[in-house]
Motif scaffolding. Structure first.
Motif, PDB file in Angstrom:
ATOM      1  N   SER A  14      16.067  -2.622  -8.411  1.00  0.00           N
ATOM      2  CA  SER A  14      15.024  -3.326  -7.710  1.00  0.00           C
ATOM      3  C   SER A  14      15.030  -4.786  -8.172  1.00  0.00           C
ATOM      4  O   SER A  14      15.108  -5.077  -9.395  1.00  0.00           O
ATOM      5  CB  SER A  14      13.720  -2.761  -8.232  1.00  0.00           C
ATOM      6  OG  SER A  14      12.739  -3.397  -7.835  1.00  0.00           O
ATOM      7  N   GLY A  17       9.005  -6.953  -7.846  1.00  0.00           N
ATOM      8  CA  GLY A  17       7.837  -6.104  -8.116  1.00  0.00           C
ATOM      9  C   GLY A  17       7.867  -5.503  -9.567  1.00  0.00           C
ATOM     10  O   GLY A  17       8.543  -6.030 -10.401  1.00  0.00           O
ATOM     11  N   ASP A  19       8.448  -2.911 -10.959  1.00  0.00           N
ATOM     12  CA  ASP A  19       9.705  -2.007 -11.276  1.00  0.00           C
ATOM     13  C   ASP A  19      11.120  -2.866 -11.145  1.00  0.00           C
ATOM     14  O   ASP A  19      12.245  -2.144 -11.266  1.00  0.00           O
ATOM     15  CB  ASP A  19       9.966  -1.012 -10.418  1.00  0.00           C
ATOM     16  CG  ASP A  19       9.902  -1.153  -8.915  1.00  0.00           C
ATOM     17  OD1 ASP A  19       9.877  -2.450  -8.611  1.00  0.00           O
ATOM     18  OD2 ASP A  19      10.224  -0.212  -8.191  1.00  0.00           O
ATOM     19  N   LYS A  20      10.640  -4.081 -11.394  1.00  0.00           N
ATOM     20  CA  LYS A  20      12.280  -4.988 -11.558  1.00  0.00           C
ATOM     21  C   LYS A  20      13.098  -4.636 -12.530  1.00  0.00           C
ATOM     22  O   LYS A  20      12.806  -4.423 -13.389  1.00  0.00           O
ATOM     23  CB  LYS A  20      11.612  -6.433 -11.519  1.00  0.00           C
ATOM     24  CG  LYS A  20      12.913  -7.501 -11.368  1.00  0.00           C
ATOM     25  CD  LYS A  20      12.346  -8.718 -11.843  1.00  0.00           C
ATOM     26  CE  LYS A  20      13.341  -9.943 -11.575  1.00  0.00           C
ATOM     27  NZ  LYS A  20      13.101 -11.278 -11.604  1.00  0.00           N
ATOM     28  N   TYR A  24      17.851   2.739  -8.990  1.00  0.00           N
ATOM     29  CA  TYR A  24      17.310   3.849  -8.072  1.00  0.00           C
ATOM     30  C   TYR A  24      18.586   4.467  -7.284  1.00  0.00           C
ATOM     31  O   TYR A  24      19.498   3.624  -7.053  1.00  0.00           O
ATOM     32  CB  TYR A  24      16.190   3.457  -7.131  1.00  0.00           C
ATOM     33  CG  TYR A  24      14.974   2.977  -7.663  1.00  0.00           C
ATOM     34  CD1 TYR A  24      14.207   4.140  -8.050  1.00  0.00           C
ATOM     35  CD2 TYR A  24      14.479   1.715  -7.737  1.00  0.00           C
ATOM     36  CE1 TYR A  24      12.898   3.779  -8.909  1.00  0.00           C
ATOM     37  CE2 TYR A  24      13.316   1.338  -8.339  1.00  0.00           C
ATOM     38  CZ  TYR A  24      12.337   2.476  -8.907  1.00  0.00           C
ATOM     39  OH  TYR A  24      11.243   2.134  -9.333  1.00  0.00           O
ATOM     40  N   LYS A  49       9.726   6.376  -3.690  1.00  0.00           N
ATOM     41  CA  LYS A  49       9.011   5.183  -3.532  1.00  0.00           C
ATOM     42  C   LYS A  49       9.423   4.620  -2.311  1.00  0.00           C
ATOM     43  O   LYS A  49      10.707   4.466  -2.138  1.00  0.00           O
ATOM     44  CB  LYS A  49       9.222   4.653  -4.763  1.00  0.00           C
ATOM     45  CG  LYS A  49       8.691   2.887  -4.666  1.00  0.00           C
ATOM     46  CD  LYS A  49       8.622   2.197  -5.914  1.00  0.00           C
ATOM     47  CE  LYS A  49       7.930   0.878  -5.874  1.00  0.00           C
ATOM     48  NZ  LYS A  49       6.986   0.806  -6.183  1.00  0.00           N
ATOM     49  N   ARG A  50       8.612   3.821  -1.521  1.00  0.00           N
ATOM     50  CA  ARG A  50       8.968   3.172  -0.143  1.00  0.00           C
ATOM     51  C   ARG A  50       9.215   1.856  -0.608  1.00  0.00           C
ATOM     52  O   ARG A  50       8.606   1.221  -1.156  1.00  0.00           O
ATOM     53  CB  ARG A  50       7.995   3.162   0.713  1.00  0.00           C
ATOM     54  CG  ARG A  50       8.157   2.829   2.063  1.00  0.00           C
ATOM     55  CD  ARG A  50       7.162   2.945   2.877  1.00  0.00           C
ATOM     56  NE  ARG A  50       7.525   2.553   4.080  1.00  0.00           N
ATOM     57  CZ  ARG A  50       6.679   1.692   4.893  1.00  0.00           C
ATOM     58  NH1 ARG A  50       5.717   0.908   4.359  1.00  0.00           N
ATOM     59  NH2 ARG A  50       7.068   1.106   6.115  1.00  0.00           N
ATOM     60  N   LYS A  51      10.463   1.257  -0.426  1.00  0.00           N
ATOM     61  CA  LYS A  51      10.629   0.047  -0.996  1.00  0.00           C
ATOM     62  C   LYS A  51      11.109  -0.683   0.245  1.00  0.00           C
ATOM     63  O   LYS A  51      11.981  -0.243   1.271  1.00  0.00           O
ATOM     64  CB  LYS A  51      11.906  -0.138  -1.793  1.00  0.00           C
ATOM     65  CG  LYS A  51      11.492   0.098  -3.448  1.00  0.00           C
ATOM     66  CD  LYS A  51      10.731  -0.954  -4.090  1.00  0.00           C
ATOM     67  CE  LYS A  51      11.237  -1.842  -4.741  1.00  0.00           C
ATOM     68  NZ  LYS A  51      10.557  -2.791  -5.452  1.00  0.00           N
ATOM     69  N   ASN A  52      11.002  -2.313   0.663  1.00  0.00           N
ATOM     70  CA  ASN A  52      11.640  -3.029   1.744  1.00  0.00           C
ATOM     71  C   ASN A  52      12.983  -3.381   1.085  1.00  0.00           C
ATOM     72  O   ASN A  52      13.143  -3.560  -0.209  1.00  0.00           O
ATOM     73  CB  ASN A  52      10.645  -4.231   1.457  1.00  0.00           C
ATOM     74  CG  ASN A  52      11.139  -5.201   2.593  1.00  0.00           C
ATOM     75  OD1 ASN A  52      12.190  -5.154   3.015  1.00  0.00           O
ATOM     76  ND2 ASN A  52      10.086  -5.755   3.073  1.00  0.00           N
ATOM     77  N   HIS A  55      13.736  -6.185  -1.346  1.00  0.00           N
ATOM     78  CA  HIS A  55      13.393  -6.219  -2.776  1.00  0.00           C
ATOM     79  C   HIS A  55      14.470  -5.140  -3.515  1.00  0.00           C
ATOM     80  O   HIS A  55      14.147  -4.945  -4.338  1.00  0.00           O
ATOM     81  CB  HIS A  55      12.242  -5.811  -2.785  1.00  0.00           C
ATOM     82  CG  HIS A  55      11.158  -6.431  -2.086  1.00  0.00           C
ATOM     83  ND1 HIS A  55       9.711  -6.044  -1.845  1.00  0.00           N
ATOM     84  CD2 HIS A  55      11.085  -7.788  -1.763  1.00  0.00           C
ATOM     85  CE1 HIS A  55       9.100  -6.923  -1.378  1.00  0.00           C
ATOM     86  NE2 HIS A  55       9.658  -7.937  -1.349  1.00  0.00           N
ATOM     87  N   LEU A  56      15.526  -4.935  -2.908  1.00  0.00           N
ATOM     88  CA  LEU A  56      16.741  -4.224  -3.575  1.00  0.00           C
ATOM     89  C   LEU A  56      18.098  -5.019  -3.224  1.00  0.00           C
ATOM     90  O   LEU A  56      18.264  -5.530  -2.341  1.00  0.00           O
ATOM     91  CB  LEU A  56      16.680  -2.650  -2.747  1.00  0.00           C
ATOM     92  CG  LEU A  56      15.357  -1.851  -3.005  1.00  0.00           C
ATOM     93  CD1 LEU A  56      15.958  -0.645  -2.113  1.00  0.00           C
ATOM     94  CD2 LEU A  56      15.396  -1.554  -4.298  1.00  0.00           C
TER      95      LEU A  56
END
Length: 92
Positions: A14, A17, A19-20, A24, A49-52, A55-56
Motif C-alpha cells: 500500500s 492511506g 495502511d501505507k 497485501y 479490503k477494496r483498494k484503488n 494506491h498500490l
C-alpha cells in the motif's frame, strides 16, 4: 519494478492511506482500477479490503511462490500471513 496489471495472488504494498506500507496479496480483481486485497492478519479472506490500483505498488512476485496458492482453494488466513511474512523477510 512496478507492474500495471494485477492478477490473483500478486503481492503488493500500500502506498497511500492509513495502511501505507502494509503488504497485501490481491484476492480478486474487481475492475480496471479496483482490486480486493487481503493479508491474513488485519484483512482476512472473509473481509477483503477494496483498494484503488493507484494506491498500490504491485510487485512481480506472487503469493504462490511463498506457499499461498489461491488457485487450489486451500489457502487460509494463517498460510497467507506466513507467506507474506516470508516475502517481507526476503525483501529486506
Amino acid at each position: 519494478m512496478k507492474l500495471k496489471i494485477p492478477t490473483t495472488g500478486t503481492i503488493c504494498t500500500s502506498s497511500q492511506g492509513r495502511d501505507k506500507g502494509n503488504i497485501y496479496a490481491v484476492y480478486s480483481v474487481e475492475s480496471d482500477s479496483f482490486v480486493l486485497v487481503v493479508d491474513g492478519i488485519r484483512r482476512k479472506l472473509d473481509s477483503p479490503k477494496r483498494k484503488n490500483l493507484k494506491h498500490l505498488a504491485l510487485t512481480p512476485h506472487n503469493a504462490a511462490e511463498y506457499g499461498a496458492d489461491f488457485s487450489n482453494g486451500k489457502v487460509n488466513d494463517c498460510i497467507l500471513a506466513y507467506a507474506l511474512k516470508q516475502y517481507a523477510q526476503t525483501k529486506n
